[in-house]
Design a protein around this motif. Structure first.
Motif, PDB file in Angstrom:
ATOM      1  N   ASN A 184       0.794  -1.072   0.072  1.00 11.28           N
ATOM      2  CA  ASN A 184       0.202   0.029  -0.066  1.00 11.28           C
ATOM      3  C   ASN A 184       0.637   1.300   0.084  1.00 11.28           C
ATOM      4  O   ASN A 184       0.503   2.189  -0.218  1.00 11.28           O
ATOM      5  CB  ASN A 184      -0.851  -0.099   1.487  1.00 11.28           C
ATOM      6  N   ARG A 185       2.271   1.039   0.097  1.00 11.98           N
ATOM      7  CA  ARG A 185       2.960   2.349   0.191  1.00 11.98           C
ATOM      8  C   ARG A 185       4.063   2.042  -0.846  1.00 11.98           C
ATOM      9  O   ARG A 185       5.222   2.644  -1.160  1.00 11.98           O
ATOM     10  CB  ARG A 185       3.783   2.562   1.655  1.00 11.98           C
ATOM     11  N   ASP A 186       3.695   1.409  -1.872  1.00  6.11           N
ATOM     12  CA  ASP A 186       4.673   1.042  -3.077  1.00  6.11           C
ATOM     13  C   ASP A 186       4.970   2.265  -3.742  1.00  6.11           C
ATOM     14  O   ASP A 186       3.996   2.861  -4.531  1.00  6.11           O
ATOM     15  CB  ASP A 186       3.874   0.070  -4.013  1.00  6.11           C
ATOM     16  N   PRO A 187       6.107   2.856  -3.755  1.00  3.23           N
ATOM     17  CA  PRO A 187       6.108   4.234  -4.435  1.00  3.23           C
ATOM     18  C   PRO A 187       6.076   4.157  -6.103  1.00  3.23           C
ATOM     19  O   PRO A 187       5.808   5.170  -6.657  1.00  3.23           O
ATOM     20  CB  PRO A 187       7.725   4.572  -4.293  1.00  3.23           C
ATOM     21  N   ALA A 188       5.978   2.939  -6.685  1.00  6.62           N
ATOM     22  CA  ALA A 188       5.888   2.693  -7.981  1.00  6.62           C
ATOM     23  C   ALA A 188       4.424   3.080  -8.529  1.00  6.62           C
ATOM     24  O   ALA A 188       3.996   2.951  -9.679  1.00  6.62           O
ATOM     25  CB  ALA A 188       6.281   1.579  -8.663  1.00  6.62           C
ATOM     26  N   VAL A 189       3.490   3.014  -7.399  1.00  2.00           N
ATOM     27  CA  VAL A 189       2.257   3.107  -7.633  1.00  2.00           C
ATOM     28  C   VAL A 189       1.607   4.332  -6.986  1.00  2.00           C
ATOM     29  O   VAL A 189       0.739   4.867  -7.624  1.00  2.00           O
ATOM     30  CB  VAL A 189       1.614   1.740  -7.139  1.00  2.00           C
ATOM     31  N   PHE A 190       1.977   4.695  -5.774  1.00  4.74           N
ATOM     32  CA  PHE A 190       1.602   5.972  -5.063  1.00  4.74           C
ATOM     33  C   PHE A 190       2.610   6.797  -5.025  1.00  4.74           C
ATOM     34  O   PHE A 190       3.654   6.521  -4.194  1.00  4.74           O
ATOM     35  CB  PHE A 190       0.854   5.351  -3.777  1.00  4.74           C
ATOM     36  N   THR A 191       2.377   8.062  -5.393  1.00  2.00           N
ATOM     37  CA  THR A 191       3.262   9.226  -5.484  1.00  2.00           C
ATOM     38  C   THR A 191       3.224   9.666  -3.871  1.00  2.00           C
ATOM     39  O   THR A 191       2.333   9.691  -3.114  1.00  2.00           O
ATOM     40  CB  THR A 191       2.766  10.270  -6.296  1.00  2.00           C
ATOM     41  N   GLN A 192       4.289   9.847  -3.469  1.00  6.72           N
ATOM     42  CA  GLN A 192       4.519  10.398  -2.151  1.00  6.72           C
ATOM     43  C   GLN A 192       3.773   9.427  -1.170  1.00  6.72           C
ATOM     44  O   GLN A 192       2.948   9.982  -0.389  1.00  6.72           O
ATOM     45  CB  GLN A 192       3.944  11.956  -1.784  1.00  6.72           C
ATOM     46  N   PRO A 193       4.302   8.094  -1.232  1.00  9.56           N
ATOM     47  CA  PRO A 193       3.342   7.112  -0.219  1.00  9.56           C
ATOM     48  C   PRO A 193       3.181   7.398   1.140  1.00  9.56           C
ATOM     49  O   PRO A 193       2.067   6.680   1.648  1.00  9.56           O
ATOM     50  CB  PRO A 193       4.155   5.782  -0.923  1.00  9.56           C
ATOM     51  N   ASP A 194       3.976   7.967   1.666  1.00 14.58           N
ATOM     52  CA  ASP A 194       4.002   8.059   3.229  1.00 14.58           C
ATOM     53  C   ASP A 194       3.155   9.290   3.633  1.00 14.58           C
ATOM     54  O   ASP A 194       2.863   9.632   4.669  1.00 14.58           O
ATOM     55  CB  ASP A 194       5.414   8.068   3.774  1.00 14.58           C
ATOM     56  N   GLN A 195       2.697  10.037   2.655  1.00 12.82           N
ATOM     57  CA  GLN A 195       1.824  11.261   3.174  1.00 12.82           C
ATOM     58  C   GLN A 195       0.209  10.870   2.884  1.00 12.82           C
ATOM     59  O   GLN A 195      -0.225  10.174   2.157  1.00 12.82           O
ATOM     60  CB  GLN A 195       2.215  12.451   2.030  1.00 12.82           C
ATOM     61  N   LEU A 196      -0.374  11.528   3.804  1.00  5.62           N
ATOM     62  CA  LEU A 196      -1.793  11.445   3.604  1.00  5.62           C
ATOM     63  C   LEU A 196      -2.349  12.432   2.723  1.00  5.62           C
ATOM     64  O   LEU A 196      -2.186  13.755   2.608  1.00  5.62           O
ATOM     65  CB  LEU A 196      -2.445  11.912   5.381  1.00  5.62           C
ATOM     66  N   GLN A 197      -3.033  11.852   1.380  1.00  6.14           N
ATOM     67  CA  GLN A 197      -3.720  12.746   0.619  1.00  6.14           C
ATOM     68  C   GLN A 197      -5.025  12.436   0.699  1.00  6.14           C
ATOM     69  O   GLN A 197      -5.465  11.545  -0.132  1.00  6.14           O
ATOM     70  CB  GLN A 197      -2.882  12.613  -0.527  1.00  6.14           C
ATOM     71  N   PRO A 198      -5.944  13.367   1.432  1.00  4.39           N
ATOM     72  CA  PRO A 198      -7.416  12.764   1.531  1.00  4.39           C
ATOM     73  C   PRO A 198      -8.196  12.774   0.032  1.00  4.39           C
ATOM     74  O   PRO A 198      -9.076  11.893  -0.045  1.00  4.39           O
ATOM     75  CB  PRO A 198      -7.819  14.169   2.108  1.00  4.39           C
ATOM     76  N   ASP A 199      -7.646  13.262  -0.796  1.00  3.18           N
ATOM     77  CA  ASP A 199      -8.110  13.350  -2.212  1.00  3.18           C
ATOM     78  C   ASP A 199      -7.392  12.574  -3.303  1.00  3.18           C
ATOM     79  O   ASP A 199      -7.596  12.577  -4.471  1.00  3.18           O
ATOM     80  CB  ASP A 199      -8.398  14.663  -2.941  1.00  3.18           C
TER      81      ASP A 199
END
Length: 392
Positions: free
Chosen positions: A314-329
């Motif tokens: 769920n924090r794979d940087p290849a899939v999620f940008t800035q994976p450690d940050q909360l981005q509600p949208d």
């Protein structure tokens, strides 16, 4: 010891903050062998989906020939009746018995009841008085919802609350013999209590979940009770931990000193998905290969075990940008915290409803911390142990 021999099976990451361990191992690749655990770690998002959603894998912990001794000593009868550890036609049979009452449409119909329980749980705590969020809100709320839906009386609900922790610990740790023994004993206690209830509901069907499961003629009474208990125990444990972790996430100031909750005016499904991605309580789920596979270029042979590390995927940087940050949208693929494929969590819609309702009420009452949270020392299931708080 060679890389394929039995190991301790103990999870090596920090229960409170496992993410540095995941990222360190991710430098080696999305699929890496771990000698301490004695299993492949699946850290990549799409590698995880391949395993969880594809054929040639089993959830049965007894299928691993090098499983730790405590796993091999488990009662096979419990395993074969447990929807979490069976596959194929048996899994389809068990899941089919409750599929209709775990649809999002059906769960939406429970909103008023969940709101009433949340109101009773949250509003009785006075403003200005310190309390423990986990003890007084996060844990009582989902177990109260489960007890009400199962149609339990006060004594049965109390017993469920008392015995659930031991079963939850067993579900999260099949390695420690004492944990497995205590969990098995707690399960036997609840089985003894619930078998007569299930038999009665089968003869005099009501509108509760236990009656609904009991009405399925393809299920034996032991199947009915095991299904009900797994739904209640696993569901309340994960929901409580997610609620606690979500509150910590929302109330902890960022580098700019601003708490995320101060910029949030409503709790919606997209915010829920982001909280789930960042702090889903189930860190990893086990599978054993029943044939050879190639996963992200790595060969995994038949009988070799894997740990699909959901929290890392769920924090794979290849899939999620800035994976450690909360981005509600945040847009993008759904998190894997509820699993994927045939074993996708039955209670996902109910957990979503409970969390959204609870957080909305908490937001309205302006919760603040009055001490540092303490996290549980349970690497498989991450969640707060205590969270001192106060309503303004």
């Amino acid at each position: 010891m060679t890389s394929r021999e039995a190991a301790t099976g103990r999870l090596p990451w920090d229960a409170a903050d496992p993410f540095p361990f995941y990222e360190q191992r991710r430098l080696e690749g999305s699929v890496v062998w771990d000698d301490d655990i004695g299993a492949w770690l699946i850290l990549g998002y799409y590698a995880a989906r391949q395993i969880l959603g594809g054929p040639g894998w089993t959830s049965n912990p007894l299928a691993n020939p090098n499983a730790p001794r405590a796993v091999r000593a488990m009662d096979p009868d419990i395993v074969r009746r447990n929807i979490l550890t069976v596959d194929g036609t048996n899994h389809h049979r068990l899941r089919g018995a409750v599929r209709d009452v775990f649809t999002r449409t059906f769960i939406t119909g429970l909103t008023a009841g969940v709101e009433a329980i949340a109101t009773e749980t949250i509003d009785h705590i006075p403003a200005g008085v310190e309390f423990d969020f986990m003890t007084d809100i996060a844990l009582p709320l989902p177990i109260a919802v489960a007890a009400a839906w199962l149609g339990l009386d006060v004594d049965s609900a109390r017993l469920l609350r008392e015995e659930s922790p031991a079963i939850s610990r067993m579900l999260g740790d099949f390695v420690d013999p004492d944990t497995v023994e205590s969990g098995t004993a707690a399960f036997a206690t609840l089985l003894t209590e619930f078998l007569p209830l299930a038999a009665d509901r089968r003869n005099r069907c009501g509108d509760d979940l236990l009656s609904f499961i009991g009405a399925d003629p393809d299920l034996e009474l032991d199947d009915v009770v095991t299904m009900a208990l797994i739904i209640a125990v696993a569901g309340h444990e994960t929901t409580a931990n997610l609620l606690g972790a979500s509150v910590i996430r929302l109330l902890t100031p960022g580098p700019d000193g601003v708490r995320p909750i101060d910029a949030i005016h409503t709790i919606d499904s997209r915010l829920f998905a982001e909280l789930l991605r960042l702090d889903g309580p189930i860190q990893a789920v086990g599978r054993t290969a029943t044939r050879d596979h190639i996963v992200d270029g790595v060969t995994i042979h038949a009988t070799e075990p894997v740990l699909v590390v959901l929290a890392a995927a769920n924090r794979d940087p290849a899939v999620f940008t800035q994976p450690d940050q909360l981005q509600p949208d945040r847009a993008g693929p759904a998190p894997l915290a509820f699993g994927y494929g045939s074993h996708y969590c039955l209670g996902a819609a109910l957990a979503r409803l409970e969390i959204i309702v609870a957080l909305q009420k908490i937001l309205a009452r302006r919760l603040t911390f009055c001490g540092n949270p303490i996290w549980r020392n349970t690497p498989a299931i991450r969640g707060p142990l205590t969270t001192p708080a106060v309503f303004s």
